[in-house]
Structure formats: C-alpha cells, structure tokens
Design a protein around this motif. Structure first.
Motif, PDB file in Angstrom:
ATOM      1  N   ILE A 118      55.739  -5.746 -68.224  1.00  0.00           N
ATOM      2  CA  ILE A 118      56.910  -6.072 -69.048  1.00  0.00           C
ATOM      3  C   ILE A 118      57.332  -7.520 -68.819  1.00  0.00           C
ATOM      4  O   ILE A 118      57.803  -8.204 -69.743  1.00  0.00           O
ATOM      5  CB  ILE A 118      58.079  -5.117 -68.719  1.00  0.00           C
ATOM      6  CG1 ILE A 118      57.712  -3.686 -69.112  1.00  0.00           C
ATOM      7  CG2 ILE A 118      59.359  -5.545 -69.432  1.00  0.00           C
ATOM      8  CD1 ILE A 118      58.732  -2.645 -68.672  1.00  0.00           C
ATOM      9  N   SER A 119      57.121  -7.997 -67.593  1.00  0.00           N
ATOM     10  CA  SER A 119      57.555  -9.370 -67.279  1.00  0.00           C
ATOM     11  C   SER A 119      56.749 -10.421 -68.031  1.00  0.00           C
ATOM     12  O   SER A 119      57.231 -11.544 -68.224  1.00  0.00           O
ATOM     13  CB  SER A 119      57.424  -9.614 -65.764  1.00  0.00           C
ATOM     14  OG  SER A 119      56.060  -9.735 -65.375  1.00  0.00           O
ATOM     15  N   ILE A 120      55.529 -10.085 -68.464  1.00  0.00           N
ATOM     16  CA  ILE A 120      54.686 -11.076 -69.151  1.00  0.00           C
ATOM     17  C   ILE A 120      55.311 -11.523 -70.472  1.00  0.00           C
ATOM     18  O   ILE A 120      55.500 -12.727 -70.688  1.00  0.00           O
ATOM     19  CB  ILE A 120      53.261 -10.531 -69.355  1.00  0.00           C
ATOM     20  CG1 ILE A 120      52.573 -10.332 -67.990  1.00  0.00           C
ATOM     21  CG2 ILE A 120      52.440 -11.475 -70.238  1.00  0.00           C
ATOM     22  CD1 ILE A 120      51.227  -9.653 -68.064  1.00  0.00           C
ATOM     23  N   PRO A 121      55.662 -10.597 -71.400  1.00  0.00           N
ATOM     24  CA  PRO A 121      56.331 -11.069 -72.623  1.00  0.00           C
ATOM     25  C   PRO A 121      57.688 -11.701 -72.354  1.00  0.00           C
ATOM     26  O   PRO A 121      58.068 -12.664 -73.035  1.00  0.00           O
ATOM     27  CB  PRO A 121      56.465  -9.798 -73.473  1.00  0.00           C
ATOM     28  CG  PRO A 121      56.310  -8.665 -72.540  1.00  0.00           C
ATOM     29  CD  PRO A 121      55.402  -9.148 -71.465  1.00  0.00           C
ATOM     30  N   PHE A 122      58.418 -11.204 -71.358  1.00  0.00           N
ATOM     31  CA  PHE A 122      59.706 -11.800 -71.023  1.00  0.00           C
ATOM     32  C   PHE A 122      59.516 -13.247 -70.571  1.00  0.00           C
ATOM     33  O   PHE A 122      60.260 -14.146 -70.976  1.00  0.00           O
ATOM     34  CB  PHE A 122      60.401 -10.992 -69.925  1.00  0.00           C
ATOM     35  CG  PHE A 122      61.137  -9.779 -70.427  1.00  0.00           C
ATOM     36  CD1 PHE A 122      60.927  -9.299 -71.706  1.00  0.00           C
ATOM     37  CD2 PHE A 122      62.038  -9.112 -69.625  1.00  0.00           C
ATOM     38  CE1 PHE A 122      61.596  -8.183 -72.181  1.00  0.00           C
ATOM     39  CE2 PHE A 122      62.721  -7.989 -70.080  1.00  0.00           C
ATOM     40  CZ  PHE A 122      62.498  -7.526 -71.359  1.00  0.00           C
ATOM     41  N   CYS A 123      58.519 -13.455 -69.714  1.00  0.00           N
ATOM     42  CA  CYS A 123      58.241 -14.815 -69.223  1.00  0.00           C
ATOM     43  C   CYS A 123      57.824 -15.737 -70.367  1.00  0.00           C
ATOM     44  O   CYS A 123      58.278 -16.882 -70.452  1.00  0.00           O
ATOM     45  CB  CYS A 123      57.163 -14.754 -68.151  1.00  0.00           C
ATOM     46  SG  CYS A 123      56.862 -16.338 -67.332  1.00  0.00           S
ATOM     47  N   LEU A 124      56.979 -15.242 -71.265  1.00  0.00           N
ATOM     48  CA  LEU A 124      56.560 -16.031 -72.425  1.00  0.00           C
ATOM     49  C   LEU A 124      57.746 -16.383 -73.311  1.00  0.00           C
ATOM     50  O   LEU A 124      57.844 -17.505 -73.817  1.00  0.00           O
ATOM     51  CB  LEU A 124      55.512 -15.258 -73.233  1.00  0.00           C
ATOM     52  CG  LEU A 124      54.116 -15.170 -72.628  1.00  0.00           C
ATOM     53  CD1 LEU A 124      53.228 -14.256 -73.473  1.00  0.00           C
ATOM     54  CD2 LEU A 124      53.487 -16.562 -72.519  1.00  0.00           C
ATOM     55  N   MET A 125      58.649 -15.440 -73.493  1.00  0.00           N
ATOM     56  CA  MET A 125      59.838 -15.697 -74.305  1.00  0.00           C
ATOM     57  C   MET A 125      60.699 -16.797 -73.687  1.00  0.00           C
ATOM     58  O   MET A 125      61.209 -17.672 -74.394  1.00  0.00           O
ATOM     59  CB  MET A 125      60.645 -14.411 -74.479  1.00  0.00           C
ATOM     60  CG  MET A 125      59.963 -13.379 -75.364  1.00  0.00           C
ATOM     61  SD  MET A 125      60.698 -11.735 -75.248  1.00  0.00           S
ATOM     62  CE  MET A 125      62.236 -11.987 -76.095  1.00  0.00           C
ATOM     63  N   TYR A 126      60.858 -16.750 -72.359  1.00  0.00           N
ATOM     64  CA  TYR A 126      61.631 -17.795 -71.696  1.00  0.00           C
ATOM     65  C   TYR A 126      60.951 -19.157 -71.812  1.00  0.00           C
ATOM     66  O   TYR A 126      61.610 -20.172 -72.067  1.00  0.00           O
ATOM     67  CB  TYR A 126      61.861 -17.442 -70.226  1.00  0.00           C
ATOM     68  CG  TYR A 126      63.083 -16.591 -69.992  1.00  0.00           C
ATOM     69  CD1 TYR A 126      64.345 -17.029 -70.402  1.00  0.00           C
ATOM     70  CD2 TYR A 126      62.991 -15.362 -69.360  1.00  0.00           C
ATOM     71  CE1 TYR A 126      65.463 -16.255 -70.192  1.00  0.00           C
ATOM     72  CE2 TYR A 126      64.113 -14.573 -69.151  1.00  0.00           C
ATOM     73  CZ  TYR A 126      65.350 -15.025 -69.570  1.00  0.00           C
ATOM     74  OH  TYR A 126      66.458 -14.257 -69.362  1.00  0.00           O
ATOM     75  N   VAL A 127      59.640 -19.185 -71.634  1.00  0.00           N
ATOM     76  CA  VAL A 127      58.909 -20.451 -71.742  1.00  0.00           C
ATOM     77  C   VAL A 127      59.044 -21.041 -73.148  1.00  0.00           C
ATOM     78  O   VAL A 127      59.339 -22.229 -73.317  1.00  0.00           O
ATOM     79  CB  VAL A 127      57.418 -20.249 -71.384  1.00  0.00           C
ATOM     80  CG1 VAL A 127      56.606 -21.501 -71.736  1.00  0.00           C
ATOM     81  CG2 VAL A 127      57.263 -19.925 -69.908  1.00  0.00           C
ATOM     82  N   ILE A 128      58.857 -20.197 -74.161  1.00  0.00           N
ATOM     83  CA  ILE A 128      58.973 -20.662 -75.551  1.00  0.00           C
ATOM     84  C   ILE A 128      60.396 -21.121 -75.837  1.00  0.00           C
ATOM     85  O   ILE A 128      60.603 -22.152 -76.498  1.00  0.00           O
ATOM     86  CB  ILE A 128      58.551 -19.542 -76.528  1.00  0.00           C
ATOM     87  CG1 ILE A 128      57.066 -19.233 -76.369  1.00  0.00           C
ATOM     88  CG2 ILE A 128      58.844 -19.947 -77.972  1.00  0.00           C
ATOM     89  CD1 ILE A 128      56.603 -17.988 -77.116  1.00  0.00           C
ATOM     90  N   SER A 129      61.389 -20.394 -75.337  1.00  0.00           N
ATOM     91  CA  SER A 129      62.788 -20.766 -75.550  1.00  0.00           C
ATOM     92  C   SER A 129      63.095 -22.127 -74.940  1.00  0.00           C
ATOM     93  O   SER A 129      63.682 -22.998 -75.595  1.00  0.00           O
ATOM     94  CB  SER A 129      63.726 -19.714 -74.953  1.00  0.00           C
ATOM     95  OG  SER A 129      63.535 -18.459 -75.542  1.00  0.00           O
ATOM     96  N   ILE A 130      62.696 -22.308 -73.683  1.00  0.00           N
ATOM     97  CA  ILE A 130      63.008 -23.555 -72.978  1.00  0.00           C
ATOM     98  C   ILE A 130      62.244 -24.722 -73.581  1.00  0.00           C
ATOM     99  O   ILE A 130      62.807 -25.791 -73.837  1.00  0.00           O
ATOM    100  CB  ILE A 130      62.706 -23.402 -71.468  1.00  0.00           C
ATOM    101  CG1 ILE A 130      63.705 -22.414 -70.845  1.00  0.00           C
ATOM    102  CG2 ILE A 130      62.774 -24.747 -70.758  1.00  0.00           C
ATOM    103  CD1 ILE A 130      63.392 -22.023 -69.417  1.00  0.00           C
ATOM    104  N   VAL A 131      60.952 -24.527 -73.850  1.00  0.00           N
ATOM    105  CA  VAL A 131      60.150 -25.599 -74.443  1.00  0.00           C
ATOM    106  C   VAL A 131      60.634 -25.918 -75.857  1.00  0.00           C
ATOM    107  O   VAL A 131      60.808 -27.089 -76.226  1.00  0.00           O
ATOM    108  CB  VAL A 131      58.651 -25.227 -74.453  1.00  0.00           C
ATOM    109  CG1 VAL A 131      57.846 -26.246 -75.258  1.00  0.00           C
ATOM    110  CG2 VAL A 131      58.114 -25.136 -73.036  1.00  0.00           C
ATOM    111  N   GLY A 132      60.872 -24.881 -76.665  1.00  0.00           N
ATOM    112  CA  GLY A 132      61.299 -25.085 -78.050  1.00  0.00           C
ATOM    113  C   GLY A 132      62.607 -25.835 -78.153  1.00  0.00           C
ATOM    114  O   GLY A 132      62.727 -26.809 -78.922  1.00  0.00           O
TER     115      GLY A 132
END
Length: 311
Positions: free
Chosen positions: A29-43
């Motif tokens: 579950i942490s994998i999509p959560f981590c990806l979402m945070y990365v995309i949010s911060i980078v975006g």
C-alpha cells in the motif's frame, strides 16, 4: 502503555491508524502512497519554479496558482512523515506535542487553501464579468496584501486549537482514526467536557471554509449569469472553459472536507473504513491532481513546462 505520572495526560502518546485489517500488505500500500507524494511534491515544485522564473507568468491567475501550490506542498509535507511512517515501519506512536503541532499545520494550511480557492474564484469573476478593469483591480500589491490577510486569518483562527486540546487529560483509548492528527479526532479522546472545542471548531469551520465556499458559489452564479448573456455560444464555452481547472480544485477540496467533517460528527462504527478512506483522499488527492489539471488546462503554463524540460 507508556504513561505520564505528573502531567495532565494519562497517555504519553497517541496511536495512529493505517488501514485496519490490512497490516500484512502495508508495504504494498505504501508504494502508491509514496508515488503520490513524489508526484505531488515534484508537480507543485515545478509549477512554482516555472512561475517564478518566467516573467510572462507573473500575472494574477498564475500568482494565485503559485499560492495554491505552496499550500499543497505544505499539506503534503505535514502529513507525509506520519502516513509513510505507519505503512513503511508500522510506526504508529506519535507524541502529544508532535500531534498537536501537526494538527495546527494541517488545519492552518486547510484554511489558507480555502482562502486561495476563494481568491481564484474572484479572479475568474473579474476576468469574465469585468475584463476591462482586470489589470487595475488585481494589482500585485493588492494581491500580496490580500494573500497576507488570508494567511494571518488562517493562522490566527487555528492557533488556539493546540492549546484547547493540550489542556485535557486523555484517559480513554488513545487510538486516532487516521495516520495523522486532526482536532476533531483528538478531542474525542479527552476525558473532559469538549463543548468549548466543539463550538470553537465549528465556528472556525463556518467562518473560514463555510464562508469561503458560499462566496465561491456566489462567484459562479455571477459568472454563469454573465456567460449566459453572451450571444455567441462559442464565446460562452470559451469563457466557461477558463473555469474548469478552478472548479475541479474546488470540488476536490470541499467534497471530501464536508464528507469527513460530517462523518467525524455524525458517523457510526460502520462508516469507520469509509472515514479512513475519505481522510486519505482529502489529504493526498488535491495536492496530486491540482498541478496536473492546471498544467493540462493552461496552454501557457503547459508550453513553459515543456520548454523547460526540452532544454
């Protein structure tokens, strides 16, 4: 359970909640959560960088967008350590002071984001209803002063909340409903009368998000009234198309917020999983989707981003 003998608190820590019953798959579950945070911060960081470095984007609409990106970044940073800590390391304990600090930042940033969405609605009203005076009304000093007032409003109204919950003894179950701290969640664990907290929290919500959402609604009524008076259907569609990004941001912010508030106050045990799910949507989806929607819908911003990455 760790206790504190000579303070107001029976419990020294609160326990955060991930997704009950799914502990075996927390790492997945942490994998999509981590990806979402990365995309949010980078975006959001990319949007801030592009707007800051390109003078042609130093216009009111993009300045408001940069304010939205800053608040979204703040919300991501405020919730990321505890959410990922629960799913990566099953680190559920959070000290009382850390919890109170986190709820202050979360609620302050929520109030500020609500204000930014209101400012963006005013921007669309002036651009569509009074375009000839757009530049004279939305001057940079006026935007800066208005933004500062709304930031101070959010911080000043939320500032008492940590102190209102800090005065309580916590002798009931110390398990929170989410992987982060919210005022309405923490206060329910107190072994005391929480009437003051209830009244103050509700008053703040009505004065900030309630008032802001009402004014946003009235703004769109004015926009629709103006647009429907336009003779050309093509011009009507073009004018409404400039509001799509903002309308998406408004719906993504307010619908989960209203749903979560209602569940905390009136929900029962059967709605606990839905409450947890809505909590993750509320905290993680707007910072993820906002930069994507605005980058896709704004031709100028999209062109600058493509140009920056093609260099």
């Amino acid at each position: 359970m760790s206790t504190v003998n000579d303070t107001k608190f029976k419990f020294a820590v609160f326990l955060l909640t991930g997704i009950p019953g799914q502990e075996d798959v927390y790492l997945w579950i942490s994998i999509p959560f981590c990806l979402m945070y990365v995309i949010s911060i980078v975006g959001n960081s990319v949007i801030l960088f592009i707007i800051k470095t390109d003078p042609s984007l130093h216009e009111p609409m993009y300045i408001f967008l940069s304010m939205l990106a800053i608040t979204d970044l703040g919300l991501s940073i405020a919730t990321m350590p505890t959410i990922l800590g629960v799913f990566w390391f099953n680190s559920r304990e959070i000290s009382l002071d850390a919890c109170f600090a986190q709820l202050f930042f979360i609620h302050s940033l929520q109030c500020i984001e609500s204000s930014v969405l209101l400012l963006m609605a005013f921007d669309r009203v002036i651009a569509i209803c009074n375009p000839l005076r757009y530049a004279s009304i939305l001057t940079l000093p006026r935007i800066a002063n208005t933004g500062l007032v709304f930031v101070l409003r959010g911080v000043a109204l939320i500032f008492p909340l940590p102190f209102l919950v800090k005065r309580f003894r916590y002798c009931r179950a110390n398990v929170l409903s989410h992987s982060y701290c919210l005022h309405q969640d923490v206060m329910k664990l107190a072994c005391a009368d929480i009437t003051v907290n209830n009244i103050y929290g509700l008053s703040v919500a009505l004065f900030t998000m309630g008032l802001d959402s009402l004014l946003i609604f009235l703004s769109y009524v004015m926009i629709l009234k103006t647009v429907l008076s336009i003779a050309s259907s093509m011009e009507c569609i073009t004018a409404l198309n400039t509001c799509v990004s903002h309308l998406c941001a408004v719906l993504l912010f307010y619908i989960p917020e209203i749903g979560l508030a209602l569940m905390h106050r009136f929900g029962n045990s059967s709605s606990h999983f839905l409450q947890i799910l809505l909590g993750y949507i509320y905290m993680m989806i707007p910072p993820l989707i906002n930069p994507i929607v605005y980058s896709v819908k704004s031709k100028h911003l999209r062109a600058r981003i493509i140009r920056a990455f093609m260099k």
